[in-house]
Design an enzyme around this catalytic site. Structure first.
Site, PDB file in Angstrom:
ATOM      1  N   GLU A   1     -33.116  -7.774 -44.099  1.00  0.00           N
ATOM      2  CA  GLU A   1     -33.947  -7.501 -45.608  1.00  0.00           C
ATOM      3  C   GLU A   1     -33.462  -8.435 -46.731  1.00  0.00           C
ATOM      4  OE1 GLU A   1     -33.703  -3.407 -46.135  1.00  0.00           O
ATOM      5  OE2 GLU A   1     -34.877  -2.889 -44.511  1.00  0.00           O
TER       6      GLU A   1
HETATM    7  C1  HEC Z   1     -37.324  -6.626 -46.539  1.00  0.00           C
HETATM    8  C2  HEC Z   1     -38.003  -5.415 -46.663  1.00  0.00           C
HETATM    9  C3  HEC Z   1     -37.260  -4.420 -47.669  1.00  0.00           C
HETATM   10  C4  HEC Z   1     -36.522  -4.765 -48.791  1.00  0.00           C
HETATM   11  C5  HEC Z   1     -36.155  -6.157 -49.372  1.00  0.00           C
HETATM   12  C6  HEC Z   1     -36.065  -3.461 -49.610  1.00  0.00           C
HETATM   13  N1  HEC Z   1     -36.510  -2.370 -48.743  1.00  0.00           N
HETATM   14 FE1  HEC Z   1     -36.325  -0.479 -49.098  1.00  0.00          FE
HETATM   15  N2  HEC Z   1     -36.949  -0.006 -47.081  1.00  0.00           N
HETATM   16  C7  HEC Z   1     -37.361  -0.768 -46.158  1.00  0.00           C
HETATM   17  C8  HEC Z   1     -37.608  -0.232 -44.968  1.00  0.00           C
HETATM   18  C9  HEC Z   1     -37.990  -0.968 -43.684  1.00  0.00           C
HETATM   19  C10 HEC Z   1     -37.065   0.981 -44.941  1.00  0.00           C
HETATM   20  C11 HEC Z   1     -36.982   2.131 -44.017  1.00  0.00           C
HETATM   21  C12 HEC Z   1     -35.707   1.803 -43.133  1.00  0.00           C
HETATM   22  C13 HEC Z   1     -35.399   2.869 -42.472  1.00  0.00           C
HETATM   23  O1  HEC Z   1     -35.763   4.078 -42.688  1.00  0.00           O
HETATM   24  O2  HEC Z   1     -34.432   2.681 -41.542  1.00  0.00           O
HETATM   25  C14 HEC Z   1     -36.849   1.104 -46.509  1.00  0.00           C
HETATM   26  C15 HEC Z   1     -36.206   2.243 -47.120  1.00  0.00           C
HETATM   27  C16 HEC Z   1     -36.244   2.599 -48.314  1.00  0.00           C
HETATM   28  C17 HEC Z   1     -35.998   3.954 -49.085  1.00  0.00           C
HETATM   29  C18 HEC Z   1     -35.784   5.159 -48.319  1.00  0.00           C
HETATM   30  C19 HEC Z   1     -37.432   5.942 -48.492  1.00  0.00           C
HETATM   31  C20 HEC Z   1     -37.423   6.986 -47.801  1.00  0.00           C
HETATM   32  O3  HEC Z   1     -38.643   7.708 -47.919  1.00  0.00           O
HETATM   33  O4  HEC Z   1     -36.572   7.416 -46.988  1.00  0.00           O
HETATM   34  C21 HEC Z   1     -35.872   3.445 -50.381  1.00  0.00           C
HETATM   35  C22 HEC Z   1     -35.579   4.516 -51.569  1.00  0.00           C
HETATM   36  C23 HEC Z   1     -35.813   2.051 -50.542  1.00  0.00           C
HETATM   37  N3  HEC Z   1     -35.875   1.461 -49.371  1.00  0.00           N
HETATM   38  C24 HEC Z   1     -35.469   1.300 -51.790  1.00  0.00           C
HETATM   39  C25 HEC Z   1     -35.269   0.056 -51.577  1.00  0.00           C
HETATM   40  C26 HEC Z   1     -34.641  -0.732 -52.810  1.00  0.00           C
HETATM   41  C27 HEC Z   1     -34.029  -0.013 -54.043  1.00  0.00           C
HETATM   42  C28 HEC Z   1     -34.700  -2.207 -52.562  1.00  0.00           C
HETATM   43  C29 HEC Z   1     -34.017  -3.153 -53.333  1.00  0.00           C
HETATM   44  C30 HEC Z   1     -32.400  -2.869 -53.626  1.00  0.00           C
HETATM   45  C31 HEC Z   1     -35.329  -2.118 -51.167  1.00  0.00           C
HETATM   46  N4  HEC Z   1     -35.586  -0.790 -50.581  1.00  0.00           N
HETATM   47  C32 HEC Z   1     -35.463  -3.323 -50.622  1.00  0.00           C
HETATM   48  C33 HEC Z   1     -37.857  -2.280 -46.490  1.00  0.00           C
HETATM   49  C34 HEC Z   1     -37.159  -2.970 -47.650  1.00  0.00           C
END
Ligand code: HEC
Ligand code: HEC
Length: 346
Positions: free
Chosen positions: A152
């Protein structure tokens, strides 16, 4: 005789001691929960879940520290949180795309492709846990995950702090809000509070729930009736129409029978290693579902028609007529809300 009386008193003493110990334990536990509640802002939002029925409207207002919201907004959009300054939280959770990237899998630093669909950050504060498999308890626990995840943002706090501490605007903003200034905890806190501001009230469905019977057409109301009557609501419920329980994908039919399994498919099992958690996922929210495509943890369903066929066969074990499918989809399309007073999509 004497000694048995004595025994009774000893026994009574023991009971009293147990009572006191129990009381102290409960008091301490409450205290601990309160302090966690204060530090981790999300439990406050969970209180609004399922008081008055299977689905409750999203609150019209949530009181938050606006300075933290503004600071969190900047951090959420700041690519310096990633190793090569190429990716921000918004890259995968774009507020213009329903809080997702509208891609099957997300692309991280150096074009690394993930193996699970990016869920929406809109309304994520209402979830009982974060991530598809619930491995983070709340938004504060969740935020460091992507920063460190090699596919990520591929960075770490030392690197992030060394970049951000050169930015005097950040230094000033942080020290204006937090006595301790900028550090990993305060960065995460600001992001989490910003995420709490991503709630989307006033969907047509919520207006209907609040008593405006003209907010939904007859077909849409029919769709809601089918949604309740056929049991979708047993899993998609609460203020977020999801996000308050784990459920197995493929309750009635093996969802994975047509393709090889991936690690992500194991779901909650990856966290607990308990067999009964195999293929269990946090039930996703249906809020704003019309714009958070593609669907499911593996992004395998491109359209709502695709998901419905799967929900129907895998989760409910019955089939739906064309007319019922159309009505449920019309209903699902009424779930798009407003962010900061503007509709997320027309
Ligand atoms: C490269 C893509 C990527 C980036 C950059 C990223 N995310 Fe995510 N995010 C994801 C993915 C894919 C998941 C699901 C992962 C899992 O459930 O295993 C996720 C899950 C989440 C969730 C959980 C939502 C739920 O319904 O469970 C949150 C809140 C979230 N991210 C916030 C953030 C925040 C705040 C940042 C920056 C600090 C961030 N993400 C950066 C791809 C990304
Ligand atoms: C037994 C619980 C259960 C029932 C009943 C159920 N669902 Fe689901 N639903 C889930 C789970 C779990 C997922 C996520 C599965 C995955 O990603 O592998 C899901 C995913 C979805 C999604 C995709 C959400 C997203 O963001 O990817 C939609 C849309 C959906 N369900 C609608 C419905 C509808 C409409 C019904 C009734 C016809 C229904 N569901 C019945 C548990 C259920």
């Amino acid at each position: 005789m004497d000694s048995s009386v004595k025994n009774v008193t000893v026994f009574q003493y023991l009971i009293i001691i147990l009572f006191i110990a129990g009381g102290v334990y409960l008091a301490l536990r409450d205290f601990q929960m309160q302090s966690i509640g204060e530090k981790h802002t999300t439990p406050v939002m969970q209180q609004s879940v399922t008081k008055n029925g299977p689905i409750t409207p999203i609150p019209l207002q949530i009181k938050l520290d606006e300075r933290k919201v503004a600071l969190g907004y900047r951090l959420y959009h700041d690519k310096r949180l990633s190793h090569d300054n190429s990716i921000s939280c918004a890259s995968c959770h774009d507020l213009q795309k329903g809080g997702t990237d509208q891609a099957r899998y997300s692309t991280g630093v150096e074009n690394a492709l993930g193996g699970i669909n990016s869920p929406t950050t809109f309304n994520s504060g209402f979830h009982f846990v974060q991530f598809w498999d619930g491995r983070a308890g709340d938004l504060v626990e969740q935020a460091p995950g992507p920063v460190h995840n090699p596919i990520e943002m591929g960075s770490n706090w030392e690197e992030v702090l060394s970049k951000l501490s050169k930015d005097t605007q950040y230094i000033e903003a942080f020290s204006g809000i937090y006595a301790e200034g900028m550090n990993p905890d305060t960065i995460v806190d600001a992001i989490a509070v910003f995420e709490l501001s991503l709630f989307t009230p006033n969907s047509r469905f919520d207006k209907f729930l609040r008593g405006d019977t003209t907010a939904l057409s007859k077909e849409e109301q029919e769709g809601y009736r089918i949604f309740k009557e056929y049991g979708c609501v047993s899993c998609h419920q609460g203020v977020n129409m999801g996000g308050n329980m784990y459920q197995t994908i493929g309750v009635m039919e093996d969802f994975f029978q047509h393709r090889p399994l991936t690690d992500a498919d194991l779901g909650r099992y990856n966290v607990t290693k308990e067999d009964y958690n195999r293929h269990q996922f946090k039930v996703p929210t249906l809020r704003n579902i019309a714009i958070t495509f593609p669907y499911l943890h593996d992004g395998s369903a491109k359209t709502l028609e695709d998901v419905l066929a799967i929900m129907w066969n895998s989760q409910l074990g019955r089939s739906l007529t064309k007319d019922e499918t159309i009505k449920i989809i019309l209903f699902l399309q009424t779930l798009t809300g407003e962010y900061q007073g503007k509709p997320l999509a027309e």
